[in-house]
Design a protein around this motif. Structure first.
Motif, mmCIF file in Angstrom:
data_model
loop_
_atom_site.group_PDB
_atom_site.id
_atom_site.type_symbol
_atom_site.label_atom_id
_atom_site.label_comp_id
_atom_site.label_asym_id
_atom_site.label_seq_id
_atom_site.Cartn_x
_atom_site.Cartn_y
_atom_site.Cartn_z
ATOM 1 N N GLU A 261 1.659 0.513 3.511
ATOM 2 C CA GLU A 261 0.980 -0.738 3.175
ATOM 3 C C GLU A 261 0.755 -0.848 1.671
ATOM 4 N N ARG A 262 0.311 0.255 1.052
ATOM 5 C CA ARG A 262 0.116 0.233 -0.404
ATOM 6 C C ARG A 262 1.437 0.032 -1.133
ATOM 7 N N GLN B 87 2.478 -3.674 -0.975
ATOM 8 C CA GLN B 87 1.704 -4.513 -1.891
ATOM 9 C C GLN B 87 2.125 -4.293 -3.346
#
Length: 522
Positions: A296-297, A300
């Protein structure tokens, strides 16, 4: 040798814009690569940190599993040891059985992991159990643990493959010991059945993802217990997996990222072999779960960097597009100039160099060979009876004939420095730098034979096929030589070959006059 056309009239702006365009592209690429590099380093460091944390957690988990398994087995083993000593000293006759049954029941109640305690005689029949009623049936002579003790004199505890209890069908892990008489003969087996559900409850006390697994297996790879529980897998072998094949032989404990041999999912496995018993425990968490937060990081961060790169790239594209428009105009002008240069230096029909390029090349080669004291040779060749060919077949066929002969001449000029020239009409020339008269004669002979091998039908030729005559001349320039004399002497050798009967090569020698090379190959 062919001369590369120059661009003396190239627009000055091109010299300025071309480096600017490259600089802009390099700047955009450098900025993009720096951003991508920083993103990669940050994400790679974060990924490694997440994996390191997961490895520590996996190692701690397997240590806890190993300790629990060892404590569970050891507790049952201690009960078996005390009971075996008692039975071997006092026996298990009718007088001792009521007391033994009470002791069995009491010990089984004290250990929650025990399904029960069972004593079997030398035939595998039930003698005493911790249960209230003695089971009925054919006994356990066919069980693996009974056969093991029957065939092995060892009195250490034996842990066998998981089985279903014949008393109530519950899955149990058998821990057993051999019973001997006073002289060491086999008298029976004492069994402690450990509930598989006990390990299942213990496994469920740990938090794992849906793809995570935990298992307990023998050192030979036989699966005893597993989370999630799958009855079809109990008793199967995992010995062909990488843990058993590669990791355990080198280290009794560790972690590794592996593909499961059961379902193919990539997981981080922690494994540990028990020190006191032939058991291996392992716990695994799927790679996808471990790296879920990192993914997820990463997404982003990648989106942000991609937007920045997109902005830089868009600005650069507009800038480069403006530069490219100017370059395109200059490129078209240079292309037109090269086409004009090609037209000016090459024959349009044959594609060979014309007299203009020939004369420029002569000047260059004369100067170079004079400096290097190297010979330069010239072959002049002419198509025999070409006027008759045109009269017989027409000028279109004549042009095709010239093109075929030109192709032969070009093919025979194998070095980059050799220059094939259409000198005029049906006459051709071959300039051979760094070549003496013998080399010139060899190439002349190759050209003559190659033309004959074409089998170009020529009804006006005495042999019925197209032939050529060639004249050769070679000398070492001294810096004050005449180009016209050089060409005239090779041309004189050509006419000597024609006067000698055509379809041959002749050599001009200032000292010896003419020497004709006869057609020895025919």
């Amino acid at each position: 040798m062919p001369i590369s056309p120059q661009d003396p009239h190239q627009a000055p702006g091109a010299l300025k814009r071309l480096p600017l365009r490259k600089a802009a592209v390099l700047f955009i690429v450098a900025v993009s690569l720096c951003l991508c590099g920083l993103l990669y380093l940050q994400l790679e460091q974060s990924r490694r940190q997440d994996l390191a944390v997961a490895q520590v957690a996996s190692s701690n988990l397997t240590r806890a599993m190993a300790q629990q398994a060892e404590d569970t087995i050891m507790a049952a083993d201690l009960v078996l040891t005390s009971l075996v000593d008692w039975i071997q000293d006092d026996g298990y006759g009718a007088a001792q059985r009521p007391r033994l049954q009470r002791v069995f029941a009491r010990r089984a109640q004290q250990l929650e992991q025990l399904h029960g305690l069972f004593l079997f005689d030398r035939e595998g029949q039930w003698v005493i159990t911790s249960l209230a009623d003695l089971p009925r049936g054919n006994g356990v002579a066919d069980r693996e643990y009974f056969k093991f003790h029957q065939q092995n004199v060892s009195t250490v505890a034996h842990i066998g493959p998981a089985i279903r209890s014949r008393e109530n069908g519950e899955w149990i892990i058998p821990v057993s010991r051999r019973i001997n008489d006073r002289v060491g003969n086999f008298q029976g087996v004492l069994l402690a059945g450990i509930r598989m559900s006990y390990f299942d409850r213990f496994f469920k006390s740990f938090s794992l993802d849906d793809s995570g697994i935990m298992f307990l297996a023998l050192t030979d790879g036989t699966l005893l217990a597993r989370r999630p529980f799958d009855e079809s897998l109990i008793g199967t072998s995992v010995a062909h997996g990488e843990i058993y094949q590669t990791l355990l032989p080198n280290a009794t404990a560790g972690t590794a990222m592996l593909d499961s041999v059961v379902d193919g999912v990539t997981r981080l496995y922690g494994y540990r072999q028990l020190a006191s018993y032939p058991l291996v425990v392992s716990a695994a968490t799927s790679r996808e779960t471990i790296l879920q937060g990192w993914s997820e990081r990463a997404f982003q961060s990648s989106v942000i960097v991609a937007l920045v790169i997109l902005g830089v790239g868009l600005f650069g594209w507009v800038f480069i597009h403006q530069v490219r428009n100017g370059e395109r105009i200059e490129k078209n002008l240079r292309k037109a100039q090269r086409a004009l240069e090609q037209i000016a230096t090459h024959d349009s029909l044959t594609g060979l160099a014309n007299r203009r390029l020939f004369e420029r090349s002569l000047e260059i080669e004369f100067a170079r060979c004079a400096r290097q004291v190297s010979p330069v040779s010239l072959i002049m060749l002419d198509i025999d009876f070409f006027k008759r060919y045109n009269d017989a077949y027409g000028h279109v066929a004549g042009d095709q004939c010239l093109a075929q002969v030109a192709q032969v001449v070009k093919t025979c000029c194998q070095r980059k420095s050799d220059l094939a020239v259409r000198y005029g009409g049906e006459e051709f020339a071959v300039l051979l730098p760094d070549t003496d008269i013998n080399g010139a004669l060899a190439i002349a002979g190759q050209i003559r034979r190659s033309v004959i091998d074409k089998h170009i039908v020529h009804s006006g030729s005495p042999i019925g096929y197209l032939t050529v005559s060639l004249g050769c001349y070679s000398f070492i320039p001294n810096g004050n030589d005449s180009l016209e004399t050089f060409i005239r002497r090779a041309d004189a050798a050509l006419y000597e070959a024609k006067n000698a009967g055509r379809d041959r090569a002749a050599v001009f020698s200032p000292e010896e006059g003419f020497a004709a090379l006869m057609r020895s190959d025919r």
